[in-house]
Design a protein around this motif. Structure first.
Motif, PDB file in Angstrom:
ATOM      1  N   ALA A 195     -68.757 -24.069   9.793  1.00 54.78           N
ATOM      2  CA  ALA A 195     -67.415 -23.532   9.285  1.00 54.78           C
ATOM      3  C   ALA A 195     -67.779 -24.134   7.692  1.00 54.78           C
ATOM      4  N   ALA A 196     -68.519 -25.331   7.529  1.00 51.72           N
ATOM      5  CA  ALA A 196     -68.564 -25.891   6.210  1.00 51.72           C
ATOM      6  C   ALA A 196     -69.929 -25.343   5.484  1.00 51.72           C
ATOM      7  N   THR A 197     -70.860 -25.293   6.253  1.00 49.75           N
ATOM      8  CA  THR A 197     -72.293 -24.785   5.673  1.00 49.75           C
ATOM      9  C   THR A 197     -72.694 -23.257   5.718  1.00 49.75           C
ATOM     10  N   GLY A 198     -72.176 -22.694   6.665  1.00 51.82           N
ATOM     11  CA  GLY A 198     -72.507 -21.330   7.004  1.00 51.82           C
ATOM     12  C   GLY A 198     -73.685 -21.375   7.712  1.00 51.82           C
ATOM     13  N   TYR A 199     -74.458 -22.492   8.061  1.00 50.99           N
ATOM     14  CA  TYR A 199     -75.779 -22.376   8.754  1.00 50.99           C
ATOM     15  C   TYR A 199     -75.349 -22.250  10.277  1.00 50.99           C
ATOM     16  N   LEU A 200     -76.176 -21.689  10.818  1.00 45.85           N
ATOM     17  CA  LEU A 200     -76.308 -21.518  12.392  1.00 45.85           C
ATOM     18  C   LEU A 200     -76.436 -22.801  12.908  1.00 45.85           C
ATOM     19  N   GLU A 201     -75.737 -23.341  13.652  1.00 44.04           N
ATOM     20  CA  GLU A 201     -75.610 -24.804  14.393  1.00 44.04           C
ATOM     21  C   GLU A 201     -75.705 -24.672  15.845  1.00 44.04           C
ATOM     22  N   LEU A 202     -76.564 -25.517  16.325  1.00 41.22           N
ATOM     23  CA  LEU A 202     -76.743 -25.626  17.765  1.00 41.22           C
ATOM     24  C   LEU A 202     -75.491 -26.051  18.386  1.00 41.22           C
ATOM     25  N   VAL A 203     -74.868 -25.252  19.502  1.00 37.93           N
ATOM     26  CA  VAL A 203     -73.816 -25.845  20.345  1.00 37.93           C
ATOM     27  C   VAL A 203     -74.358 -25.625  21.718  1.00 37.93           C
ATOM     28  N   LEU A 204     -73.855 -26.818  22.631  1.00 41.33           N
ATOM     29  CA  LEU A 204     -74.248 -27.063  23.977  1.00 41.33           C
ATOM     30  C   LEU A 204     -72.988 -26.644  24.738  1.00 41.33           C
ATOM     31  N   ARG A 205     -72.963 -25.446  25.578  1.00 42.73           N
ATOM     32  CA  ARG A 205     -71.980 -25.186  26.249  1.00 42.73           C
ATOM     33  C   ARG A 205     -72.009 -25.447  27.904  1.00 42.73           C
ATOM     34  N   PRO A 206     -70.989 -25.538  28.478  1.00 40.28           N
ATOM     35  CA  PRO A 206     -71.090 -25.708  30.039  1.00 40.28           C
ATOM     36  C   PRO A 206     -71.812 -24.686  30.416  1.00 40.28           C
ATOM     37  N   GLY A 207     -72.466 -24.728  31.831  1.00 39.25           N
ATOM     38  CA  GLY A 207     -72.875 -23.406  32.555  1.00 39.25           C
ATOM     39  C   GLY A 207     -71.760 -22.948  33.075  1.00 39.25           C
ATOM     40  N   ALA A 208     -72.027 -21.733  33.926  1.00 36.02           N
ATOM     41  CA  ALA A 208     -71.198 -20.782  34.515  1.00 36.02           C
ATOM     42  C   ALA A 208     -70.277 -21.566  35.548  1.00 36.02           C
ATOM     43  N   GLU A 209     -70.967 -22.247  36.301  1.00 38.61           N
ATOM     44  CA  GLU A 209     -70.027 -22.888  37.438  1.00 38.61           C
ATOM     45  C   GLU A 209     -69.074 -23.931  36.832  1.00 38.61           C
ATOM     46  N   ALA A 210     -69.425 -24.757  36.089  1.00 39.41           N
ATOM     47  CA  ALA A 210     -68.592 -25.674  35.298  1.00 39.41           C
ATOM     48  C   ALA A 210     -67.572 -25.052  34.643  1.00 39.41           C
ATOM     49  N   GLN A 211     -68.142 -24.027  33.907  1.00 41.46           N
ATOM     50  CA  GLN A 211     -66.882 -23.022  33.190  1.00 41.46           C
ATOM     51  C   GLN A 211     -65.847 -22.256  34.008  1.00 41.46           C
ATOM     52  N   GLU A 212     -66.362 -21.923  35.250  1.00 45.95           N
ATOM     53  CA  GLU A 212     -65.566 -21.271  36.310  1.00 45.95           C
ATOM     54  C   GLU A 212     -64.359 -22.260  36.469  1.00 45.95           C
ATOM     55  N   VAL A 213     -64.843 -23.519  36.492  1.00 49.67           N
ATOM     56  CA  VAL A 213     -63.704 -24.503  37.082  1.00 49.67           C
ATOM     57  C   VAL A 213     -62.540 -24.732  36.002  1.00 49.67           C
ATOM     58  N   LEU A 214     -63.143 -24.737  34.647  1.00 46.54           N
ATOM     59  CA  LEU A 214     -62.195 -24.890  33.361  1.00 46.54           C
ATOM     60  C   LEU A 214     -61.426 -23.862  33.348  1.00 46.54           C
ATOM     61  N   ASP A 215     -62.001 -22.340  33.646  1.00 48.07           N
ATOM     62  CA  ASP A 215     -61.193 -21.353  33.466  1.00 48.07           C
ATOM     63  C   ASP A 215     -60.029 -21.128  34.535  1.00 48.07           C
ATOM     64  N   PHE A 216     -60.557 -21.669  35.778  1.00 45.24           N
ATOM     65  CA  PHE A 216     -59.416 -21.521  36.697  1.00 45.24           C
ATOM     66  C   PHE A 216     -58.265 -22.451  36.500  1.00 45.24           C
ATOM     67  N   TRP A 217     -58.716 -23.694  35.972  1.00 46.27           N
ATOM     68  CA  TRP A 217     -57.580 -24.742  35.884  1.00 46.27           C
ATOM     69  C   TRP A 217     -56.805 -24.564  34.661  1.00 46.27           C
ATOM     70  N   PHE A 218     -57.391 -24.141  33.638  1.00 42.90           N
ATOM     71  CA  PHE A 218     -56.613 -23.932  32.200  1.00 42.90           C
ATOM     72  C   PHE A 218     -56.489 -22.523  31.768  1.00 42.90           C
TER      73      PHE A 218
END
Length: 322
Positions: free
Chosen positions: A119-142
């Motif tokens: 948001a500040a620089t406009g550069y593409l910054e690397l973000v580490l996201r959880p994998g599909a199985e962990a994300q499925e847990v989060l999506d189910f609960w939240f």
């Protein structure tokens, strides 16, 4: 996570070969932790330069580092020429292997790298996201980000519902068992993945194994994860409702120090994020019970513990079982 050694043959394009390997093996998040070998020619973009510079070798490859993601590679290299002069910069297409290049990758199988504009620089910054199985847990609960209950307290929380318990057992039972056995630690590479594993140990156990001792089998591991999230400050990057559940292992602990931390954390969260009023009230009530008895009397029967007369009198009071 695991390490993966690669050996690239003469004539291979170093960057293209690594990107092709990541694509062919579905590596959604990998770190290049080292590389040695030789190049016959190189294309290097120096600091601040808009375009790469072509260089003729031979070169010794002294170092290689960077990341591989579905969006491609971001790599830096260090070279030495025949006179021992050292140069380095951004590795571009056109770096040709002379004899061989050996590369060591660190692979995060349950996560994915993604580049997003800062948001500040406009550069593409690397973000580490959880994998599909962990994300499925989060999506189910939240709920999913586009779901009707996302960002609000869910109807499936904090209630006894055989259908919900059965669905959690069906969808997540093997993952809960894996977490209880000490597995799924790869999820802990991100705060979100850590929270997903914590939910398996602290919440889903209570659904799947309701009214049995195994309902509390994950509490110690969950508390350790919660302590780490707080100690590192990673909890502060989670949305308020996710922080609520990141703090629940403190509230569930039969330990006064953990209960004190629970009240502190929920008080701060209520002040800054406007949680439902009963969230902080429950934190205080849990602490009061542990302060009085040193444990939760309502667990005694399930855990095969004898209750004192004072505990039995307490359990006869409305609301004593939360």
């Amino acid at each position: 996570m695991y390490t993966l050694p690669l050996r690239l043959p003469p004539g291979a394009d170093l960057r293209a070969a690594l990107e092709r390997h990541a694509h062919d093996h579905d590596l959604s998040a990998a770190q290049v932790v080292g590389g040695v070998g030789s190049l016959s020619e190189a294309q290097v973009r120096y600091a601040g330069a808009a375009t790469p510079t072509g260089l003729s070798g031979p070169f010794e490859l002294l170092g290689l580092s960077g990341t591989l993601s579905p969006q491609g590679a971001h790599l830096h290299l260090t070279l030495a020429d025949a006179q021992g002069r050292v140069i380095g910069g951004h590795l571009c297409a056109g770096c040709t292997v002379r004899t061989t290049v050996e590369v060591l990758l660190l692979v995060l199988p349950e996560h994915r790298y993604h580049r997003e504009p800062d948001a500040a620089t406009g550069y593409l910054e690397l973000v580490l996201r959880p994998g599909a199985e962990a994300q499925e847990v989060l999506d189910f609960w939240f709920d999913r980000p586009d779901g009707p209950e996302h960002g609000a307290p869910r109807s499936l929380w904090f209630r006894k519902d055989a259908a919900v318990d059965a669905e959690i057992a069906r969808r997540f039972g093997p993952r809960v068992e894996a977490a209880l056995a000490g597995g799924l630690r790869d999820w802990e590479a991100t705060p979100e993945g850590t929270l997903a594993r914590l939910l398996l140990l602290d919440q889903f156990t209570r659904n799947i194994y309701r009214d049995t001792p195994r309902a509390f089998a994950g509490d110690a591991q969950a508390l350790a994860l919660a302590r780490r999230l707080v100690r590192t400050g990673d909890h502060l990057g989670l949305p308020p409702l996710q922080r609520w559940f990141a703090y629940m292992p403190f509230e569930h602990a039969e330990d006064l120090e953990a209960q004190d931390e629970s009240v502190r954390l929920f008080s701060a969260l209520a002040e800054t994020a406007g949680l439902p009023p009963d969230a902080l009230d429950y934190a205080h009530r849990h602490r009061e019970v542990v302060l009085r008895f040193g444990r939760f009397p309502h667990r005694n029967e399930v855990l095969g513990r004898a209750s004192s007369e004072a505990e039995l009198a307490f359990l006869r009071q409305p609301g004593s079982r939360f």
